[in-house]
Scaffold this motif. Structure first.
Motif, short mmCIF file in Angstrom:
data_model
loop_
_atom_site.label_atom_id
_atom_site.label_comp_id
_atom_site.label_asym_id
_atom_site.label_seq_id
_atom_site.Cartn_x
_atom_site.Cartn_y
_atom_site.Cartn_z
N VAL A 2 39.35 45.52 36.14
CA VAL A 2 39.12 45.01 37.49
C VAL A 2 40.13 43.89 37.77
N ALA A 3 40.74 43.91 38.95
CA ALA A 3 41.74 42.90 39.30
C ALA A 3 41.47 42.36 40.71
N VAL A 4 41.81 41.10 40.92
CA VAL A 4 41.66 40.45 42.21
C VAL A 4 43.04 40.07 42.72
N VAL A 5 43.30 40.37 43.99
CA VAL A 5 44.56 40.00 44.63
C VAL A 5 44.32 38.71 45.41
N ALA A 6 45.01 37.63 45.03
CA ALA A 6 44.84 36.33 45.68
C ALA A 6 46.16 35.56 45.58
N THR A 7 46.31 34.53 46.45
CA THR A 7 47.49 33.67 46.40
C THR A 7 47.11 32.34 45.75
N ARG A 8 48.13 31.67 45.20
CA ARG A 8 47.89 30.39 44.54
C ARG A 8 48.27 29.21 45.43
N MET A 18 45.18 35.89 59.82
CA MET A 18 44.25 34.93 59.24
C MET A 18 44.98 33.96 58.31
N ARG A 19 44.36 32.85 58.06
CA ARG A 19 44.88 31.87 57.10
C ARG A 19 44.06 32.00 55.83
N ALA A 20 44.73 32.20 54.73
CA ALA A 20 44.06 32.34 53.45
C ALA A 20 44.33 31.10 52.62
N ALA A 21 43.26 30.50 52.13
CA ALA A 21 43.41 29.32 51.28
C ALA A 21 43.77 29.76 49.87
N ALA A 22 44.29 28.82 49.13
CA ALA A 22 44.66 29.14 47.75
C ALA A 22 43.42 29.59 46.98
N GLY A 23 43.55 30.72 46.30
CA GLY A 23 42.43 31.24 45.50
C GLY A 23 41.52 32.19 46.22
N ASP A 24 41.66 32.34 47.53
CA ASP A 24 40.81 33.28 48.27
C ASP A 24 41.11 34.72 47.83
N THR A 25 40.04 35.52 47.71
CA THR A 25 40.21 36.92 47.33
C THR A 25 40.64 37.73 48.54
N LEU A 26 41.82 38.33 48.45
CA LEU A 26 42.30 39.18 49.53
C LEU A 26 41.85 40.63 49.31
N PHE A 27 42.06 41.12 48.11
CA PHE A 27 41.62 42.47 47.73
C PHE A 27 40.98 42.40 46.35
N ARG A 28 40.08 43.36 46.11
CA ARG A 28 39.50 43.54 44.76
C ARG A 28 39.70 44.99 44.38
N LEU A 29 40.43 45.20 43.27
CA LEU A 29 40.79 46.54 42.83
C LEU A 29 40.13 46.84 41.49
N ALA A 30 39.92 48.14 41.23
CA ALA A 30 39.35 48.56 39.95
C ALA A 30 39.95 49.89 39.55
N ASP A 31 40.32 49.97 38.27
CA ASP A 31 40.80 51.23 37.69
C ASP A 31 39.59 51.96 37.12
N ILE A 32 39.27 53.14 37.67
CA ILE A 32 38.08 53.88 37.23
C ILE A 32 38.46 55.09 36.37
N SER A 33 39.67 55.10 35.81
CA SER A 33 40.02 56.20 34.90
C SER A 33 39.19 56.14 33.62
N THR A 34 38.74 54.95 33.28
CA THR A 34 37.78 54.76 32.19
C THR A 34 36.61 53.97 32.75
N ILE A 35 35.40 54.42 32.43
CA ILE A 35 34.21 53.83 33.03
C ILE A 35 33.19 53.53 31.94
N TRP A 36 32.26 52.64 32.22
CA TRP A 36 31.17 52.32 31.29
C TRP A 36 29.86 52.91 31.80
N VAL A 37 28.99 53.28 30.85
CA VAL A 37 27.60 53.63 31.16
C VAL A 37 26.73 52.73 30.30
#
Length: 473
Positions: free
Chosen positions: A188-194, A294-313
């Motif tokens: 899981v990855a989050v896209v944000a600016t610093r 929009m104005r994005a503050a430092a650390g705000d989450t712009l996108f949240r991505l996930a690789d589902i090629s491998t998954i947990w149960v």
């Protein structure tokens, strides 16, 4: 007249069935009553030939302990012998004891006389019961067989007694529990600016879309990044004149500026007004929290991505079943919405805590998901294989009599002899149970009608407990 040798148990069965009604319909024997038929002295009032009455079962012609309810033949084609009612009840006079047998009995100590019907009634002197039958003598050493019970072939056949050999097998018992599909936290990855930034443009991707690593997500302007870029350009120009390079490059890296942007500034000697912010990995868009302008503050989450090629149960295993689960155990996962699809995996982690509300522990299974069929938060049915994979002595579940305090099996000693044996149980599974103590290779255990034999054993033990320690005839 031949005297009739009836055991207590056989005669009890005749009385329970109604002796008069049974014999009245066979061979025309007059039956005003069993006592009348037997006579005052216990002799037969009718001379019935051997082998009379209906056929009640068939036995092996060689005398082997093989019986059948229906006519059958041996492997070499010889028919089984028919056993009629009179033969099963032993209407022939017992053979006269030999001199050796009589001498052996004379040397043994006479303990007492027991009721011929098997009732808990003994006598120190010879006597007869209410039907005129003699009490049977009991000598010291008659109980040498301990708890061994002896049954006639006819009774074994009618009771449906069946035995099987103890076998050495690997016990596997599937544990079936509910589960839920979860994201692999490592993918899981989050896209944000610093730094603070203004969103100039957003790529046409929405929640649920798939993106690849390096795809442009937004174009933004950040004053802090622009200042760091200008300082980096100044350092480059100074370095060209021989001056040492400053720390502007490191500042850009600290602000999270992609390496390709830094390389473009160094190549073109120009600071871009806006820069493109790209996807850090392949995956699906779980969240989109950005719009143009929009104005994005430092650390705000712009996108949240996930690789589902491998998954947990994550499966919820009850606390009582947790001891049977081990790391690396095989697992089969089926989706409740698609029960025909099965996914194979292994136990990867047993969480080190038990939920107080449900008394369950989560067990993690990692599965490959190349087709994307497994989606986060789906419900699943999980089947976990248990067992250590080591062969053990096993018996069928039906062979074990569990009294709550003891576990007993009935050993088949052959020739109609059976012995109760207390055992210690191990792993259950596949309709069998492992025995850790009490049986050995080669033993045979009763798997059908064992409760009847156990009741017979308990009766014998109760009768033995009624014997006085010292009785003089």
């Amino acid at each position: 007249m031949k005297r009739i040798a009836l055991t207590g148990l056989t005669l009890a069965a005749i009385l329970a069935a109604g002796a008069a009604g049974y014999w009245a319909g066979h061979r025309g024997v007059p039956l005003p009553g069993l006592r009348t038929w037997l006579g005052a002295e216990g002799t037969s009032a009718a001379s019935e030939p051997a082998g009379a009455g209906p056929v009640i079962y068939y036995r092996d012609p060689d005398g082997k302990p093989l019986y059948s309810e229906q006519p059958r033949a041996t492997a070499d084609g010889r028919p089984f012998s028919a056993v009629r009612a009179s033969e099963d009840l032993s209407f022939d006079e017992p053979p006269a004891p030999s001199a050796q047998t009589a001498e052996a009995k004379a040397e043994r100590k006479l303990l007492h006389y027991r009721n011929p019907m098997g009732l808990p009634d003994t006598s120190p002197v010879p006597k007869k019961d209410s039907m005129g039958m003699d009490y049977l003598p009991v000598y010291a050493g008659d109980g040498a067989d301990g708890n061994v019970i002896k049954l006639s072939p006819g009774r074994i056949q009618r009771s449906g007694v069946r035995s099987e050999p103890v076998s050495r097998q690997i016990i596997t018992r599937p544990i079936r529990v509910p589960g839920a599909v979860q994201l692999d936290e490592r993918r899981v990855a989050v896209v944000a600016t610093r730094s603070d930034a203004f969103i100039q443009e957003v790529a046409p991707v929405t929640t649920g879309d798939r993106v690849a690593k390096g795809d442009r997500l937004v174009r933004l302007y950040s004053p802090e990044i622009a200042v760091a870029g200008a300082q980096f350009l100044t350092d480059l120009n100074a370095a060209a004149r021989g001056a040492p390079e400053g720390g502007a490059r490191q500042r850009l890296e600290n602000l999270g500026v992609p390496a390709e942007i830094v390389a473009e500034i160094e190549r073109s000697r120009k600071v871009p007004i806006t820069i493109n912010w790209s996807a850090p990995r392949d995956g699906i868009v779980l969240e989109r929290n950005v719009v143009e302008g929009m104005r994005a503050a430092a650390g705000d989450t712009l996108f949240r991505l996930a690789d589902i090629s491998t998954i947990w149960v994550n499966a919820d295993v009850p606390e009582s079943e947790l001891a049977a689960v081990r790391i690396g155990a095989p697992v089969t996962v089926r989706l409740r919405g698609r029960p025909e699809a099965a996914f194979q995996g292994k136990v990867g982690l047993i969480y080190p805590q038990v939920a107080e509300a449900t008394r369950t522990t989560k067990v993690r299974v990692e599965l490959a998901n190349p087709d994307g069929m497994l989606l986060p938060n789906m419900y699943a049915d999980v089947e976990i294989g248990s067992g250590d994979g080591v062969p053990a002595l096993t018996v069928p579940d039906s062979a074990v009599i569990d009294t709550g305090t003891r576990r007993i099996v009935i050993l088949d000693r052959g020739e109609g002899r059976f012995e109760p044996r207390e055992v210690k149980l191990g792993q259950h599974g596949d309709g069998r149970v492992a025995i850790s103590d009490g049986v050995a290779d080669g033993d045979r255990v009763v798997v059908s009608a064992n409760f009847l034999i156990d009741a017979e054993s308990n009766l014998k033990a109760a009768l033995s407990g009624l014997n006085p320690p010292e009785v003089k005839p």
